[in-house]
Design a protein around this motif. Sequence first.
Motif: not given
Length: 254
Positions: A121-127
């Motif tokens: 879920n790193y993409l969600y974290k940086y959105m």
Amino acid sequence: MKIEKQGKALISFQKEGNDWYITSPVSYKADSIYVDELLDNLTSLTFDRKLEGDLFTYGLEKPSYVVEGRLKNGYTYSLMIGNKSPVKENYMEGYYIRTDKSNEIYRVNASSIENFFLTDNYLYKYMEKFVVTVPKNEIKKLVFYENGKEFQFKKDEKGNWQLDGKTLKQEEMDNLLDSIVLLQINGLDEGKNVVSADRPFAFDVYGKDKVERISFAKKDENNEYVLIDGKSIGQYVSLKDINSIKNNLDKLIK
């Protein structure tokens, strides 16, 4: 800035003005707080030991992670992260690193680079989590669409909000505005592209120099996909938060 794992690019960021944007694997505004945290880790990195030996010994011949940065003047540099140190320094765990400008090997504290180890879920974290990015004090017009009906809220020259020529109570209008600007995505279905809004509720937010059009599509009984300007990359919001906006809207149109 770009982060790679075992030769595969995981995420890339680019700064435009004062804002950060994710440019890969999707195009989306980034949460600048988290990106700045990465930059702080990168620019304040210090070593506690300098070592000698071949790159293979320290896992730096084929590093597990590579962090690449590009400056405004076009200068680029890369930080390469290798094996974890088997020995603690001052009770602190560490990793071996080097840069692309030198073969010198350094040991750094694990806590200073662990943010680069992107997990699930790193993409969600940086959105960017906020759906509406127009600041509350810059909103001058709202248009709601619900079950085939349209409701237009406008701010007059005195700063009062009106609906159909009627001045609205500021407290009730503040509740509506707060529920809009505080609406946040609470998850992401990676790879899910939603291009059609099938829910009978939507709204447009007019700022000083832009309009953000927000609509929704069915996900499940607790969440709905949110489309921004007709597009979604699989981000979704809580149905409870959407209903909060609807409830505040109903109080004003009754």
